[in-house]
Design a protein around this motif. Structure first.
Motif, PDB file in Angstrom:
ATOM      1  N   THR A 195      53.281 111.091  23.544  1.00  0.00           N
ATOM      2  CA  THR A 195      52.494 111.760  24.581  1.00  0.00           C
ATOM      3  C   THR A 195      53.360 112.729  25.368  1.00  0.00           C
ATOM      4  O   THR A 195      52.908 113.814  25.758  1.00  0.00           O
ATOM      5  N   THR A 196      54.612 112.357  25.590  1.00  0.00           N
ATOM      6  CA  THR A 196      55.529 113.260  26.279  1.00  0.00           C
ATOM      7  C   THR A 196      55.757 114.528  25.480  1.00  0.00           C
ATOM      8  O   THR A 196      55.764 115.635  26.036  1.00  0.00           O
ATOM      9  N   ALA A 197      55.936 114.393  24.155  1.00  0.00           N
ATOM     10  CA  ALA A 197      56.129 115.572  23.299  1.00  0.00           C
ATOM     11  C   ALA A 197      54.884 116.446  23.289  1.00  0.00           C
ATOM     12  O   ALA A 197      54.979 117.686  23.318  1.00  0.00           O
ATOM     13  N   GLN A 198      53.702 115.836  23.267  1.00  0.00           N
ATOM     14  CA  GLN A 198      52.462 116.612  23.313  1.00  0.00           C
ATOM     15  C   GLN A 198      52.312 117.331  24.649  1.00  0.00           C
ATOM     16  O   GLN A 198      51.856 118.482  24.704  1.00  0.00           O
ATOM     17  N   ARG A 199      52.712 116.673  25.713  1.00  0.00           N
ATOM     18  CA  ARG A 199      52.636 117.310  27.035  1.00  0.00           C
ATOM     19  C   ARG A 199      53.620 118.458  27.138  1.00  0.00           C
ATOM     20  O   ARG A 199      53.329 119.485  27.785  1.00  0.00           O
ATOM     21  N   ALA A 200      54.788 118.316  26.511  1.00  0.00           N
ATOM     22  CA  ALA A 200      55.762 119.411  26.515  1.00  0.00           C
ATOM     23  C   ALA A 200      55.211 120.646  25.826  1.00  0.00           C
ATOM     24  O   ALA A 200      55.483 121.783  26.233  1.00  0.00           O
ATOM     25  N   LEU A 201      54.412 120.408  24.793  1.00  0.00           N
ATOM     26  CA  LEU A 201      53.836 121.535  24.052  1.00  0.00           C
ATOM     27  C   LEU A 201      52.701 122.185  24.830  1.00  0.00           C
ATOM     28  O   LEU A 201      52.594 123.413  24.904  1.00  0.00           O
ATOM     29  N   SER A 202      51.837 121.364  25.428  1.00  0.00           N
ATOM     30  CA  SER A 202      50.692 121.912  26.154  1.00  0.00           C
ATOM     31  C   SER A 202      51.083 122.562  27.477  1.00  0.00           C
ATOM     32  O   SER A 202      50.356 123.417  27.983  1.00  0.00           O
TER      33      SER A 202
END
Length: 286
Positions: A195-202
């Motif tokens: 989820t952290t990696a997805q948030r970094a992308l968004s």
């Protein structure tokens, strides 16, 4: 006598940890002897390390590569073998039939009364006429160039080098420096590292795109220690960056203000060698 006491102490510690995991993890965790990995557990396991999640997004090749000379010769050979072993198509059979009709009409003793009713009432549309019409339609069709002019020079465009996969890099502030890195952001309590990696992308400014993450487990880890002056002020020993693989899906995104799409051979021009060594093993060459 010290060695037996040490073995007994190690065994007792393992037994205590095993009992603790059974009591804290519930019935499901008790059967396996493994504690559930929650946000608090991740923070406790990190200790003096700061955790970050990073997304390694790749735009896979859009078109195929140019054939090598040996591949072109082999493809031509296979096409010739397939042609020699194949049966005639309907178009080829009609072409032979048209030749017979034309030859019969050009004969000296030709009698139109001998023609069948369906052939007598209508003109013959020769197969050659169809081929000429198809050729005219083919000339109106134009393919896009494989190399799009100066697009291959502008690294912020995602439609460059369509025959090779590209990797998304973003420019971020690390201390007093601005470095090119994979999109990353600090982990927050209560969320998984994915989820952290997805948030970094968004949360990357100006970057709108659809991606598919390949699994929920990290594919790589980059760890480094902070300078002693920073350790004392922030109370952390270093940073651990967990990488998650993702591929671009759907339409190609427009260029972003602080992001580029680099080829695998160009990564050495933007990333530090130690950082590049950690992400190179899981880059796709598709």
């Amino acid at each position: 006598m010290a060695a037996p006491r040490l073995r007994m102490a190690a065994g007792r510690c393992f037994y205590q940890v095993f009992r603790l995991s059974r009591s804290a993890g519930g019935a499901a965790a008790g059967r396996t002897g493994i504690r559930r990995f929650s946000g608090a557990a991740a923070q406790h396991a990190a200790g003096p390390w700061r955790l970050l999640g990073a997304a390694c997004v790749q735009r896979l090749a859009v078109i195929s590569e140019e054939q090598r000379p040996m591949e072109a010769r082999f493809s031509e050979l296979m096409h010739q073998m397939e042609l020699e072993r194949s049966l005639m198509s309907d178009h080829e059979l009609r072409l032979l039939d048209d030749k017979k009709k034309l030859k019969r009409r050009q004969a000296v003793d030709y009698d139109s009364e001998e023609e069948e009713d369906e052939d007598r009432d209508q003109d013959i549309i020769l197969t050659q006429d169809l081929e000429d019409a198809w050729e005219q339609r083919r000339k109106l069709f134009h393919t896009q160039p494989r190399v799009q002019g100066d697009v291959d020079v502008r690294v912020e465009r995602s439609d460059r080098w369509l025959t090779e996969p590209l990797v998304l890099l973003t420019q971020q502030e690390v201390g007093a420096d601005r470095l090119w890195l994979l999109p990353q952001t600090p982990w927050e309590a209560g969320e998984t590292l994915k989820t952290t990696a997805q948030r970094a992308l968004s949360s990357t400014p100006g970057l709108e795109m659809q991606t598919v993450f390949l699994g929920s487990a990290p594919c790589g880890l980059y760890k480094y220690r902070l300078p002693r002056a920073v350790r004392g002020s922030e109370g952390v020993t270093g940073v651990k960056v967990f990488f998650f693989k993702a591929v671009l899906r759907g339409a190609l995104p427009p260029p972003g203000p602080s992001s580029i799409w680099a080829r695998k051979s160009e990564l050495k021009d933007y990333l530090k060698p130690s950082y590049l060594d950690k992400i190179r093993p899981f880059l796709l060459d598709l």
